[in-house]
Every structure is written in structure tokens, then in C-alpha cells.
Design an enzyme around this catalytic site. Sequence first.
Site, PDB file in Angstrom:
ATOM      1  N   GLU A 128       0.840  -1.214   0.000  1.00 41.90           N
ATOM      2  CA  GLU A 128       0.000   0.000   0.000  1.00 41.90           C
ATOM      3  C   GLU A 128       0.866   1.252   0.000  1.00 41.90           C
ATOM      4  OE1 GLU A 128      -2.545  -1.021  -1.115  1.00 41.90           O
ATOM      5  OE2 GLU A 128      -4.178  -0.794   0.325  1.00 41.90           O
ATOM      6  N   THR A 180      -4.893   6.767  -6.372  1.00 47.67           N
ATOM      7  CA  THR A 180      -5.062   6.947  -4.929  1.00 47.67           C
ATOM      8  C   THR A 180      -4.155   8.066  -4.416  1.00 47.67           C
ATOM      9  OG1 THR A 180      -5.685   4.657  -4.634  1.00 47.67           O
ATOM     10  CG2 THR A 180      -4.884   5.786  -2.683  1.00 47.67           C
TER      11      THR A 180
HETATM   12  N1  HSE Z   1      -8.259   4.677   2.699  1.00 49.85           N
HETATM   13  C1  HSE Z   1      -7.568   4.809   1.451  1.00 49.85           C
HETATM   14  C2  HSE Z   1      -7.944   6.128   0.793  1.00 49.85           C
HETATM   15  C3  HSE Z   1      -7.963   3.656   0.585  1.00 49.85           C
HETATM   16  O1  HSE Z   1      -9.133   6.433   0.780  1.00 49.85           O
HETATM   17  O2  HSE Z   1      -7.075   6.845   0.320  1.00 49.85           O
HETATM   18  C4  HSE Z   1      -7.372   3.681  -0.800  1.00 49.85           C
HETATM   19  O3  HSE Z   1      -6.233   2.888  -0.856  1.00 49.85           O
END
Ligand code: HSE
Length: 305
Positions: A128, A180
Site C-alpha cells: 500500500e 489513490t
Molecule cells: N483509505 C484509502 C484512501 C484507501 O481512501 O485513500 C485507498 O487505498
Amino acid sequence: MTEITVRSPATVSNVVCGFDCLGFALESPYDEITVRISPEPGIRIVNNDDFGLPTDPALNVAGVALRALADDAGVGHGFEMVSSKRIKPGSGVGSSAASACGAVVAANELLGGRYSRKELVHFAMAGEELASGSRHADNVAPCIFGGFVLVRSVDPLDVVPLDCPPLWAAVIHPQIEIKTSEARALLPKDVPLRSAVRNWSNLGAFVVALEKGDTKLMSRSMVDEIVEPVRGTLIPGFEQVRAASLAAGAIGGGISGSGPSMFMLCETRESAVAVRDAMDAVFLETGIDFNTYVSPIEPNGVRVV
Ligand code: HSE
């Protein structure tokens, strides 16, 4: 055993009121990942799909997650991974989490199960971090544990699996790209105290509602004043999709992860199909290509096939 194949589920993170700390697993879509022990040291990645993801392990989310596990385990051999992805990268339903989690769960099986699920979440978070620049676990924790999971803290890692009633999700994936990292860069650095109070009130209520199976309280709690108002502007038709879904009987929903997918929780499969149809009708008007899914909540996380 020198080879194993796992099925690694898509996940919905944030769940509207739990930015970066709440997520759940879907039964479909999912990725299939095979990991083999190879006599040569190092990590080799083979992509058995058309997504064109990097095969350099240092640039691949599953590669860095496997590296984190292999370094900790101090193994003398290498790993080869064959990735058959069905979860489109960048779709907002935890594609990178599915890759990273599938890889570390499979490798752990090959090592005799020496790591706990929580430790595997820790390794998967390296993926991540590579994908988004941030060590959040709201996709990787539900991917490995299944069901709904609250991440109380990432450092030290504290993962809280939650009870929930049988629920279904309808998901729509507009074929637009939202990175993201970019969706995170847009977010406010400071939050008014009043908005923060509303958000943690809603998250607390949502968790209680899940545990009690109180869908009316779930519905009232799926509100976010901080993240969705900013990110919703990136998704054409976002408010129309939500309005049409609620009118069709959804409990509630919003942006899945950082988008562009949107999800709606529903009480039954029939309700989820009706909500999916309502989402389809909104998106047909936009002229943007899209896919829709209907899936129950997946209760077990990554599993060996
Ligand atoms: N919680 C994260 C975001 C999830 O909303 O950026 C996406 O990887």
C-alpha cells in the site's frame, strides 16, 4: 509443499464514515495468485493477465510485500509469483491490496504458517505504501481477515475484526482513472472540530449498528463531511448514483476507497440487484463506460484454492 494458489478478494475501504480505518471484503471480484518456492534467491513475478503491471519486484506491490516477509523470515530461497488479476488496478476496490495480501498469505502457507494474520497485514502494508505513499490498512486488513475490519492503529498495528449481519454490496466501477496518491493529495490537512466530531460519532454508531444488525442505524451513520465532499467531485454522477441507490432500497454507501468505484450496502441479494439496476440507469445517461457487480460480504479473506 513448494507451490500454492490463493484467491484474494476485492475490498471496499473507508465505508463512508471510516476513512483509512474501516473496510470489508467482497466475494467477487477476486485475484488468483500462485506462489512457488524457487531455488534461486530473489523474487520473480510473472503476470498472467493483460494489466501490464511491473514485473520488477521493487516496483510491484506484491513484490515489495513478499520482500518484506522474506527479509523478516530470513529465507535462503526465492519466490516466484504468478499473478492472474481480475480486479482492475486503480478501480477503487483494493486491487493493490489483493495482490499484496495474496502474495504474503501464499508465501506464509509455503513457510508452514509461521506468521499470524496480523503480521501478514503488516507485510502487505508495504504494498500500500508503494501504491499510494501511505501505510494504511483499511483494504489489506479486510482482504486478509475477511468480513468487516476496523483498523484502530497502524503503528503499532491493531486490527479489530467486527461481527456483522449477512449483507450484500452493489458496486459500480466507472471506467475513469483516479490515482489513490492524487485522491489523497486533495484531502484537507486540517479538519474543523465540528466535522471531526460528526465523523467519529458516525463511525462509532456504524460499528455498533453492524454488531447489532441495526440497518437503520447503519443507514444514518454512513455520512462523511471530510473526505467525500472533496473526492465526490472527481466522480461524474456520484450524487445521482447515491440518490438513485437509496431510492432503490440501499442501506447506504458512497465512494469505495479513493474511487472511482462506488458501493452500496444492501440487506439482500434481491435488493442489491435492484440497486445495481438503479446505478446502471444513472450511468447509462453519462455516456461513460462502467461495470457493475453484486456480491455478498466475503467472511474469510484470502484463501487457498
Ligand atoms: N483509505 C484509502 C484512501 C484507501 O481512501 O485513500 C485507498 O487505498
